[in-house]
Design a protein around this motif. Structure first.
Motif, PDB file in Angstrom:
ATOM      1  N   ASP A   1       1.559   5.035   0.203  1.00  0.00           N
ATOM      2  CA  ASP A   1       0.893   6.157   0.872  1.00  0.00           C
ATOM      3  C   ASP A   1       1.272   7.478   0.213  1.00  0.00           C
TER       4      ASP A   1
ATOM      5  N   VAL B   1       0.849  -1.196   0.000  1.00  0.00           N
ATOM      6  CA  VAL B   1       0.000   0.000   0.000  1.00  0.00           C
ATOM      7  C   VAL B   1       0.881   1.240   0.000  1.00  0.00           C
TER       8      VAL B   1
ATOM      9  N   ALA C   1      -5.567  -0.410   5.258  1.00  0.00           N
ATOM     10  CA  ALA C   1      -6.043  -0.669   3.895  1.00  0.00           C
ATOM     11  C   ALA C   1      -5.625  -2.068   3.458  1.00  0.00           C
TER      12      ALA C   1
ATOM     13  N   GLN D   1      -2.878   4.814  -2.056  1.00  0.00           N
ATOM     14  CA  GLN D   1      -3.834   5.606  -1.288  1.00  0.00           C
ATOM     15  C   GLN D   1      -4.197   6.880  -2.045  1.00  0.00           C
TER      16      GLN D   1
ATOM     17  N   ALA E   1      -2.345   3.036   5.994  1.00  0.00           N
ATOM     18  CA  ALA E   1      -1.847   2.168   4.921  1.00  0.00           C
ATOM     19  C   ALA E   1      -1.940   0.704   5.332  1.00  0.00           C
TER      20      ALA E   1
END
Length: 242
Positions: free
Chosen positions: A32, A30, A69, A57, A66
């Motif tokens: 960010d 993920v 998610a 993101q 993050a």
């Protein structure tokens, strides 16, 4: 794996996942909102390995958001964390999975080794106890995020979601343990904790402030109890780095 401006380390970190002896994994990375080449590198690696799943993101929201998610997107039974500058030893997943199943546990963590900026271990290995309860965890932040694994059939996913506070990972482990779970330690060095110069974790005064605020704000401990736990936390943290 939360990612923010980690282009310098990403290839090595991802390679440590690709080299796992346990090959049935999905890496949810993920990003960010990195301002360097991190997301492009993730996309490039994903084109060559479909087990890598890059996600970006919409806005920069910090490591906790993050990680959360990634937690929500994870589809497997077992959930493991990896920071974008750390490394897994080749047998990490295989051995920790076997350990988690053998113990019939929901929460496991392993020993690890400190490493330099190049990810080379320096021989300083942090050993872990066989089990860790809530009270024991308050005085020793020995659970290293990159070594943690959960069995999502034994623990509610919502309990793993991290709060938006400093040291969000430690706050999460405490909340899980406070709810009645026991953390099981596999005392085998299966990860490398890379410590670049000027990293957040290298700022000792800031680390003390963060842990104090967790005691007071997250755990609701009085000043005397917080000071008691902080003393032993600082003592063990110092010994761990000698």
């Amino acid at each position: 794996m939360p990612v923010f401006n980690a282009a310098a380390w990403l290839r090595q970190t991802v390679a440590s996942v690709q080299e796992q002896t346990h090959e049935n994994w999905e890496l949810i990375a993920v990003d960010d909102c990195s301002t360097d080449e991190s997301f492009r590198l993730l996309q490039e690696m994903a084109q060559k390995d479909e087990r890598i799943r890059p996600v970006r993101q919409e806005k920069n929201s910090g490591a906790a958001a993050a990680r959360n998610a990634g937690i929500r997107l994870a589809q497997g039974r077992y959930l493991a964390f990896l920071d974008s500058d750390d490394l897994w030893k080749k047998t990490k997943l295989e051995k920790e999975l076997a350990f988690l199943k053998e113990r019939q546990a929901a929460f496991a963590f392993t020993a690890y080794e400190f490493g330099d900026e190049n990810g080379v271990g320096n021989g300083k290995i942090v050993r872990v106890p066989r089990t860790l309860s809530y009270r024991e965890a308050l005085s020793r932040t020995i659970i290293f995020t990159t070594t943690v694994m959960f069995d999502l059939e034994r623990i509610d996913r919502g309990l793993i979601l991290m709060p938006n506070v400093k040291s969000e990972d430690t706050a999460t482990w405490w909340r899980i343990l406070r709810s009645g779970y026991l953390a099981h330690g596999l005392n085998e060095n299966l990860a490398v904790y890379r410590r670049p110069k000027n990293s957040l974790s290298s700022n000792k005064l800031e680390a003390v402030r963060r842990i104090w605020r967790l005691y007071r704000d997250q755990e609701g401990l009085c000043a005397a109890a917080s000071a008691w736990y902080l003393f032993f936390w600082a003592l063990r943290a110092t010994v761990r780095r000698l």
